[in-house]
Design an enzyme around this catalytic site. Structure first.
Site, short mmCIF file in Angstrom:
data_model
loop_
_atom_site.label_atom_id
_atom_site.label_comp_id
_atom_site.label_asym_id
_atom_site.label_seq_id
_atom_site.Cartn_x
_atom_site.Cartn_y
_atom_site.Cartn_z
N CYS A 1 0.81 -1.22 0.00
CA CYS A 1 0.00 0.00 0.00
C CYS A 1 0.84 1.27 0.00
O CYS A 1 1.91 1.30 0.61
CB CYS A 1 -0.89 0.02 1.23
SG CYS A 1 -1.90 -1.44 1.38
N ARG B 1 5.44 -0.49 -5.77
CA ARG B 1 5.36 -1.22 -4.51
C ARG B 1 4.35 -2.36 -4.58
O ARG B 1 4.36 -3.24 -3.73
CB ARG B 1 4.96 -0.26 -3.38
CG ARG B 1 5.99 0.82 -3.12
CD ARG B 1 5.44 1.84 -2.14
NE ARG B 1 5.20 1.25 -0.85
CZ ARG B 1 6.01 1.33 0.17
NH1 ARG B 1 7.16 1.95 0.05
NH2 ARG B 1 5.72 0.78 1.32
N TRP C 1 -3.10 -2.76 -1.45
CA TRP C 1 -2.77 -4.16 -1.73
C TRP C 1 -3.61 -4.96 -0.73
O TRP C 1 -3.41 -4.87 0.47
CB TRP C 1 -1.27 -4.37 -1.51
CG TRP C 1 -0.75 -5.70 -1.95
CD1 TRP C 1 -0.36 -6.05 -3.21
CD2 TRP C 1 -0.51 -6.86 -1.14
NE1 TRP C 1 0.09 -7.35 -3.23
CE2 TRP C 1 0.01 -7.87 -1.98
CE3 TRP C 1 -0.70 -7.14 0.22
CZ2 TRP C 1 0.35 -9.14 -1.52
CZ3 TRP C 1 -0.36 -8.41 0.69
CH2 TRP C 1 0.17 -9.38 -0.17
N ASN D 1 -2.04 2.73 5.88
CA ASN D 1 -1.18 1.57 5.61
C ASN D 1 -0.98 0.84 6.93
O ASN D 1 -0.89 1.48 7.98
CB ASN D 1 0.20 2.01 5.11
CG ASN D 1 0.18 2.43 3.66
OD1 ASN D 1 -0.87 2.36 3.01
ND2 ASN D 1 1.31 2.87 3.16
N GLY D 2 -0.85 -0.48 6.87
CA GLY D 2 -0.64 -1.24 8.10
C GLY D 2 -1.88 -2.07 8.40
O GLY D 2 -2.77 -2.20 7.56
N GLU E 1 18.66 -17.80 -6.10
CA GLU E 1 18.30 -16.48 -6.63
C GLU E 1 17.91 -16.58 -8.11
O GLU E 1 16.95 -15.93 -8.55
CB GLU E 1 19.48 -15.51 -6.42
CG GLU E 1 19.35 -14.16 -7.10
CD GLU E 1 18.07 -13.38 -6.76
OE1 GLU E 1 17.34 -13.77 -5.83
OE2 GLU E 1 17.80 -12.40 -7.47
N LYS F 1 14.31 -15.39 -9.59
CA LYS F 1 14.15 -14.43 -10.69
C LYS F 1 13.26 -15.00 -11.78
O LYS F 1 12.36 -14.33 -12.26
CB LYS F 1 15.50 -14.07 -11.33
CG LYS F 1 16.36 -13.05 -10.62
CD LYS F 1 15.88 -11.63 -10.66
CE LYS F 1 15.01 -11.26 -9.51
NZ LYS F 1 15.42 -11.34 -8.17
N GLU G 1 9.48 -15.42 -10.46
CA GLU G 1 8.70 -14.20 -10.19
C GLU G 1 8.46 -13.39 -11.46
O GLU G 1 7.44 -12.73 -11.60
CB GLU G 1 9.32 -13.34 -9.08
CG GLU G 1 10.65 -12.71 -9.39
CD GLU G 1 11.27 -11.98 -8.21
OE1 GLU G 1 10.58 -11.64 -7.25
OE2 GLU G 1 12.50 -11.73 -8.27
N HIS H 1 20.59 -36.81 -5.12
CA HIS H 1 19.87 -37.36 -3.97
C HIS H 1 18.35 -37.21 -4.12
O HIS H 1 17.62 -37.29 -3.14
CB HIS H 1 20.34 -36.68 -2.68
CG HIS H 1 21.79 -36.91 -2.39
ND1 HIS H 1 22.29 -38.16 -2.05
CD2 HIS H 1 22.86 -36.08 -2.45
CE1 HIS H 1 23.60 -38.07 -1.88
NE2 HIS H 1 23.97 -36.82 -2.12
N LYS I 1 6.67 -4.95 -3.98
CA LYS I 1 8.08 -4.58 -3.83
C LYS I 1 8.47 -4.57 -2.37
O LYS I 1 9.54 -5.00 -1.98
CB LYS I 1 8.30 -3.20 -4.45
CG LYS I 1 9.72 -2.69 -4.40
CD LYS I 1 10.59 -3.44 -5.37
CE LYS I 1 12.05 -3.10 -5.28
NZ LYS I 1 12.87 -4.16 -5.89
C1 G6P Z 1 9.66 -8.77 -1.62
C2 G6P Z 1 10.22 -8.42 -2.99
C3 G6P Z 1 11.56 -9.13 -3.19
C4 G6P Z 1 12.51 -8.80 -2.05
C5 G6P Z 1 11.90 -9.11 -0.69
C6 G6P Z 1 12.73 -8.54 0.44
O1 G6P Z 1 9.26 -10.09 -1.58
O2 G6P Z 1 9.32 -8.78 -4.00
O3 G6P Z 1 12.13 -8.70 -4.42
O4 G6P Z 1 13.69 -9.52 -2.21
O5 G6P Z 1 10.61 -8.51 -0.58
O6 G6P Z 1 12.71 -7.15 0.31
P1 G6P Z 1 13.72 -6.16 1.04
O7 G6P Z 1 13.22 -4.79 0.70
O8 G6P Z 1 13.61 -6.46 2.51
O9 G6P Z 1 15.09 -6.43 0.51
#
Ligand code: G6P
Length: 623
Positions: free
Chosen positions: A2, A27, A89, A115-116, A496, A500, A503, A519, A618
């Site tokens: 949000c 975000r 959101w 927000n929250g 990672e 990528k 997502e 295994h 985000k």
């Molecule tokens: C969300 C984002 C990720 C990010 C994670 C941690 O899930 O979509 O891309 O890695 O949060 O975010 P931060 O801001 O704590 O690095």
């Protein structure tokens, strides 16, 4: 997640609020809304979906507004000069216009964005319904609007103060009352709010991105603080209601960094920025003569750090994958036992901590609720907390005892790329710093410094292969599952790389420690299940080659990320992407780049919303 924008000033509020919402789009959100206050009357618009839907609603508005309210939307008449806006959101209730913010009370005079999460909203709602209040949404936020109405006695500031004492949970709110058209009120606890100080205007937002186009002067609110904004600007009160003066911070981020600059997506722009962002992360922090890192943010706790004998790094998502690289670095070069914990698990484990333990908290946004909760838990236990954070002034940056900023500018695309390579770069600086405080020799320190300095040019070289990587993505674009594999320093890269790809392209992908393949996971391998293999020339190269042979023997296709000059890898891999040679501990910074480009092209080929993948946010500000 949000986003909040509020405006009080001399200019037309609506375009500034809409622009602010667009800056916060990254975000993640599923609906939006805006409420304008004009001559004691309120106009509110809400829409499900993207901000353009909200804009359409406003421009196509055919409601028979009285003339005064029409002026609120008419730039020629000056428009409304006060307003609040929000991107939601969904947490409590589906994405819908009813549930979108701003929310109002029964009288339609009090309007609020939030927000929250208000944890005790159900009790409050039940109590207020019994008193005759009529609710229109399923949200927790609406309960707060009605609660303020219930406590209102002619003074909005007082009513908000009283209401905030009743609620439990977290909030960043901005609220106005149509009968008091000369002020707006904002308050914060556990959810960020920053006050932008313009010339005869004040903009309040949950994120500096919504402000920096209008002013570089900002005040970050702390938990428990409240701000009253009127024509004279903001007045801030602490949790004891005493008026306080707070430091004004300069917003360092540049507006150009928050724009696409000719690239089709933020993601590809951010991937291509990495030679500069890695440089910016280490700039001024490397001392070659001493083979040491100079980290100003740690000065105050340098002696404490010297005595640390155990490290726990807490993070989520991509930041956690970077932390896993840090574990290898800190153990090998600084000799300090290091473990990585999911931030959201940290509180639920019995942590065995003492005054020689340091908790390193890594977060790009500095606002991830799970990570923030872990910092609070660590502080509660009295251990040293160090932040590695990109967003200056963010909650985690302020909660931790000391820290290091990434300095990569705003990362707008939801999938983290430049923050990831920066996080590993910062961990390499920390490894130098802690290693040299201990047994690391000058020569080793200098070798690391030299190799870090050479990274930007090496990243540039990998980026030149973008066209080839795109072709490889085209070749594999029909695959429905991928394995990502690596060992030692590139073991976290397997995780990672898989994050990528899934997502961005929604293709099923899993990361495995390459040695684990035999295994279990190898059972899945056939000609339709390709592997993306990180196999640089390092201390585990031969072992990796054996594992690749095992995949090849089962008809599995392999895309390899290998070291320049390694011709024999072509005998095993179907496709090879080369990265320049570097120190083993730094290879993840280079091998991340082909994985990012591959995932990007796969998503583009599928025609997906690269910068805002479905269901993701985000900055995840709920636990
Ligand atoms: C969300 C984002 C990720 C990010 C994670 C941690 O899930 O979509 O891309 O890695 O949060 O975010 P931060 O801001 O704590 O690095």
């Amino acid at each position: 997640m949000c986003g909040i924008v509020g405006y009080f000033g001399k200019n037309e509020a609506l375009p500034i609020l809409i622009d602010g919402l667009k800056r916060l789009e990254y975000r993640g959100y599923d609906s939006s809304g805006v409420a304008l206050l004009h001559q004691s009357k309120v106009l509110c618009f809400k829409a499900v979906g993207k901000i353009v839907e909200l804009e359409k609603k406003i421009s196509e508005d055919k409601s028979p507004h009285p003339p005064l309210l029409k002026h609120a939307l008419d730039p020629e008449q000056g428009g409304a000069k006060i307003g609040i806006a929000h991107t939601r959101w969904a947490t409590h209730g589906v994405p819908s216009e009813q549930n979108a913010h701003p929310h109002s009370d029964c009288s339609g005079k009090i309007w609020l964005v939030h927000n929250g999460i208000i944890e005790n909203y159900q009790q409050i709602k039940k109590h207020l319904i019994e008193k005759g209040h009529i609710f229109k949404s399923e949200t927790d936020t609406e309960a707060l609007a009605h609660l303020i109405e219930d406590l209102y006695d002619g003074d909005l500031t007082e009513a908000v103060k009283k209401a905030l004492k009743v609620i439990t949970g977290t909030y960043g709110i901005v609220v106005f009352h149509a009968d008091e058209p000369n002020k707006i009120i904002a308050a914060k606890k556990g959810s960020p709010l920053v006050v932008g100080l313009g010339e005869n205007e004040t903009i309040i937002a949950s994120d500096v991105s919504a402000i920096m186009r209008y002013t570089k002067q900002a005040i970050y609110l702390d938990d428990g603080e409240m701000v009253e904004i009127d024509a004279n600007g903001p007045r801030i009160f602490d949790s004891f209601n005493a008026e306080i003066t707070k430091d004004i911070s300069e917003i360092e981020w540049d507006i150009n960094q928050a724009e696409k600059g000719g690239y089709p997506h933020f993601l590809i722009k951010e991937i291509f920025e990495q030679p500069e962002t890695v440089m910016n992360s280490v700039r001024g922090r490397l001392v070659l003569e001493e083979g040491m890192a100079k980290l100003g943010g740690l000065d105050a706790v340098a002696d404490k750090i010297r005595n640390i004998d155990r490290i726990i790094i807490v993070a989520c998502g991509t930041a956690r994958c970077a932390a896993l690289v840090g574990e290898y670095m800190l153990e090998e070069y600084a000799g300090i036992p290091t473990e990585v914990d999911y931030a959201h698990e940290f509180r639920y484990k019995k942590q065995i901590l003492n005054d020689k333990t340091a908790v390193i908290v890594m977060s790009q946004s500095g606002e991830t609720a799970d990570t923030l909760a872990a910092v609070k838990e660590a502080k509660e236990k009295g251990v040293l907390t160090l932040g590695i954070v990109n967003t200056v002034g963010s909650s985690i940056a302020r909660e931790t005892d000391a820290g290091i900023y990434n300095h990569v500018g705003p990362e707008i695309s939801v999938a983290s790329t430049k923050a990831f390579t920066s996080q590993i770069s910062i961990l390499s600086l920390l490894t130098l710093f802690m290693g040299r405080q201990r047994d690391m020799s000058l020569v080793t320190g200098q070798r690391i410094v030299n190799e870090i300095q050479a990274l930007p040019d090496k990243i540039r070289k990998i980026l030149e292969a973008d066209g080839e990587i795109k072709k490889i993505a085209e070749k594999y674009s029909k695959a429905t599952s991928f394995a990502f594999l690596g060992r030692k320093y590139n073991h976290p890269l397997a995780f990672e790389g898989a994050i990528k790809l899934k997502e961005l392209s929604y293709i099923h992908a899993e990361g495995f420690a390459a040695g684990e393949m035999k295994h279990g996971p190898i059972a899945m391998i056939d000609e339709n299940f390709p592997s993306f293999y990180f196999v640089p020339e390092d201390s585990v190269y031969e072992k990796n080659v054996s594992n690749m042979q095992e995949i090849k023997a089962r008809a599995g296709k392999i895309i390899a990320v290998a070291t320049e000059g390694d011709e024999k890898i072509k005998d095993i891999a179907d496709d090879v992407i080369y990265i320049p040679k570097t120190l083993e501990m730094l290879t993840p910074i280079l091998s991340a780049v082909p994985a990012q480009l591959f995932a990007y092209h796969m998503a583009v080929l599928k025609g997906l919303d690269v910068d805002k993948p479905r269901n993701l946010a985000k900055s995840v500000t709920v636990e």
